[in-house]
Design an enzyme around this catalytic site. Structure first.
Site, PDB file in Angstrom:
ATOM      1  N   CYS A  27      31.915  15.141  -9.662  1.00 43.79           N
ATOM      2  CA  CYS A  27      33.258  15.728  -9.582  1.00 43.79           C
ATOM      3  C   CYS A  27      33.924  15.594  -8.214  1.00 43.79           C
ATOM      4  CB  CYS A  27      33.190  17.205  -9.952  1.00 43.79           C
ATOM      5  SG  CYS A  27      32.655  17.469 -11.641  1.00 43.79           S
ATOM      6  N   SER A  84      25.316  12.130   1.885  1.00 42.50           N
ATOM      7  CA  SER A  84      24.565  13.010   0.989  1.00 42.50           C
ATOM      8  C   SER A  84      24.524  12.415  -0.411  1.00 42.50           C
ATOM      9  CB  SER A  84      25.224  14.394   0.929  1.00 42.50           C
ATOM     10  OG  SER A  84      26.445  14.320   0.216  1.00 42.50           O
TER      11      SER A  84
END
Length: 346
Positions: free
Chosen positions: A182, A218
């Site tokens: 998302c 990340s």
């Protein structure tokens, strides 16, 4: 969107971008036979996680989605349970409940390795965050559209339509969009809104000609974002605490065929781009997602006229960022939640 006569760049807030997707979500929801049901699982005492859970609830209720917050572990204030206790059982229960259309888990809980295991526990049919390995496989292999039945097949045998094969972003008959994480997707949508993507170019290459720096690699934001942007044609420098990597579909200077790759490849950057400062000097777009309040990208290092996007809760740019940036997006959270809700009916 706001600016001034002082020569500063534009400040583009997420509200404007989110409004267009809110209209899309409301229209699609009106066509559903019932309100999709989302279960959020909160199992820690984390303040930011609870804030995000309440924000999710408000967005769902304002749009007409059904939202159920399942609290377990340390989220039960007086329950005497530890951090994360009961989260696995809560995920399995939601997976098996036919009335539930989507499941999201509020991370972090235990740490990267155990949290990754929990992400894989969520059924791919109910994963609205795009964190399941099947969706990650599709993302990194530039597979945009899939047959729903492929979610039950081994990952290595996944078949679908890549960005280079697809004509546009509308799924062909019998196929659906592969779910994307998302927050990275929200950032892409913000860049599309800002005009970074060139709509005249073919689908799958509309970021061609753009150089992007993504700070923080990340597994939740930085790395998938670098893959998304490079699969759309951009040259991406992925900068982390100990290394810089180049994500690109471009052939290397040593490749005499000059043939572009069907999906991004990862390689060390040219020697001239071995520092963050050198990468920023040529970057058309800078995305920062460092969860550290003291980390700031020096405005002096930015290329004049670049687009800057802040993703972290802490601001990663200096206060005078708009002295160099032509456009600054300070947050993407309101767009992120709408990307999640879109995934409930994709």
């Amino acid at each position: 969107m706001s600016t001034s006569l002082s020569g500063k760049g534009l400040l583009l807030k997420a509200d404007l971008i989110a409004a267009s997707f809110r209209d899309e979500v409301e229209k699609s929801l009106a066509e559903c036979s019932r309100s999709p049901k989302l279960v959020g699982i909160l199992s820690t005492s984390s303040g930011p996680s609870r804030t995000y859970a309440e924000f999710t609830r408000k967005q769902c209720e304002s749009l007409g989605f059904e939202f159920v917050l399942k609290e377990t572990g340390a989220a039960l204030m007086n329950g005497g349970l530890g951090e994360g206790e009961g989260v696995e059982e809560a995920i399995m229960e939601a997976n098996e409940d036919d009335s539930v259309d989507g499941v999201m888990v509020y991370f972090p809980i235990f740490g990267p390795q155990q949290d990754h295991y929990l992400q894989q526990l969520v059924s791919p049919y109910k994963d609205v965050e795009g964190l399941h390995v099947k969706f990650h496989y599709n993302l990194y292999h530039n597979i945009r559209f899939i047959s729903p039945s492929s979610l039950s097949a081994p990952t290595s045998s996944a078949a679908g339509l890549t960005g280079d094969e697809a004509e546009n972003d509308i799924p062909p008959p019998g196929m659906v969009k592969s779910i994307l994480p998302c927050t990275p997707l929200a950032i892409v949508k913000c860049l599309e809104y800002a005009g970074v993507y060139n709509k005249i170019l073919p689908y799958g290459d509309r970021a061609y000609g753009k150089t992007v720096v993504v700070v923080n690699r990340s597994e939740v934001v930085g790395r998938p974002l670098a893959a998304l942007l490079s699969n759309d044609g951009a040259r991406v420098f992925s900068v982390d605490i100990d290394s810089i990597q180049e994500y690109t579909k471009r052939p290397s200077d040593l490749d005499s065929s000059r043939k572009y790759h069907p999906r991004h490849i990862v390689r060390p950057p040219p020697e001239a781009y071995n520092t963050l400062q050198a990468c920023l000097a040529v970057a058309d777009v800078v995305v920062a997602a460092v969860p550290n309040a003291t980390y700031k990208i020096p405005t002096a290092w930015l290329k004049d006229g670049c687009v800057c996007v802040n993703v972290a809760a802490e601001k990663n740019f200096e206060k005078d960022v708009r002295e160099k940036a032509s456009l600054y997006i300070p947050a993407v959270g309101k767009v992120t939640i709408l990307m999640l809700l879109r995934n409930l009916y994709v």
